[in-house]
Design an enzyme around this catalytic site. Structure first.
Site, PDB file in Angstrom:
ATOM      1  N   ARG A 122      22.253  34.463  19.254  1.00  0.00           N
ATOM      2  CA  ARG A 122      21.560  35.506  20.033  1.00  0.00           C
ATOM      3  C   ARG A 122      20.141  35.008  20.208  1.00  0.00           C
ATOM      4  NH1 ARG A 122      18.632  38.410  22.470  1.00  0.00           N
ATOM      5  NH2 ARG A 122      18.804  40.646  22.741  1.00  0.00           N
ATOM      6  N   ARG A 170      24.998  37.607  14.096  1.00  0.00           N
ATOM      7  CA  ARG A 170      24.770  36.442  14.950  1.00  0.00           C
ATOM      8  C   ARG A 170      23.516  35.716  14.488  1.00  0.00           C
ATOM      9  NH1 ARG A 170      24.679  39.691  20.546  1.00  0.00           N
ATOM     10  NH2 ARG A 170      23.217  40.809  19.241  1.00  0.00           N
ATOM     11  N   GLU A 206      21.953  43.183  31.109  1.00  0.00           N
ATOM     12  CA  GLU A 206      23.374  43.245  30.777  1.00  0.00           C
ATOM     13  C   GLU A 206      24.188  42.843  32.010  1.00  0.00           C
ATOM     14  OE1 GLU A 206      24.665  44.007  27.702  1.00  0.00           O
ATOM     15  OE2 GLU A 206      22.583  44.044  27.017  1.00  0.00           O
TER      16      GLU A 206
END
Length: 170
Positions: free
Chosen positions: A39, A82, A47
């Protein structure tokens, strides 16, 4: 991040790109099919179901095609497990490149001064998402609205582009 001198957490090749702020890397020397979820630290990209999300993804895929060699400088893990990372491609800081190109925001305004300056310049110059006639909606605001909408719709998932959330794109 100074990609030339920073201590690397891992190096490898891009295995897939999910959206403009998350990707998977196959670590050098790993002969298995496993990959590490990354990430991108201190940034937030639109998005996929948001205006400019596909454009930001396409720009990153062009810059880092599958197989591209990258190194990751990491301050740790996010709440989803992540690896948070500053992605380096050669001596180029990809996180900074995304913000400078108007392809991502400083994450909720919490980022290093260099990224804030790059964002201000991209906004002033009308680059990327800052060049739209309608002011862009920050991804964290968009996600909150989506959660509220799901709650109001009793948890039903949206159809179409929004249903593609969670898929990796090459």
């Amino acid at each position: 991040v100074d990609c030339a001198t920073a201590e690397k957490y891992l190096c490898g090749s891009v295995a897939s790109i999910h959206d403009a702020d998350s990707l998977r890397v196959r670590t050098d020397g790993d002969l298995t099919t496993s990959t590490t979820r990354i990430r991108l630290a201190q940034i937030d990209a639109p998005e996929l179901d948001q205006e400019f999300g596909a454009d930001a993804l396409s720009a990153l895929v062009r810059r880092l095609p599958v197989g591209s060699r990258v190194c990751v400088v990491s301050p740790g893990l996010d709440r989803y497990g992540r690896v948070l990372g500053f992605v380096c491609h050669g001596n180029s800081d990809i996180n900074r490149w995304l913000v400078a190109g108007g392809l991502a925001w400083c994450y909720r305004g919490r980022c290093c001064p260099e990224y804030r300056a790059e964002q201000a310049e991209a906004k002033r110059s009308g680059r990327g998402l800052w060049g739209r006639a309608v002011p862009p909606v920050e991804p964290w605001v968009h996600r909150q609205r989506r959660r509220e909408q799901r709650k109001n719709n009793k948890g039903r998932r949206p159809k179409g582009a929004a249903a593609q959330q969670g898929r990796d794109f090459l």
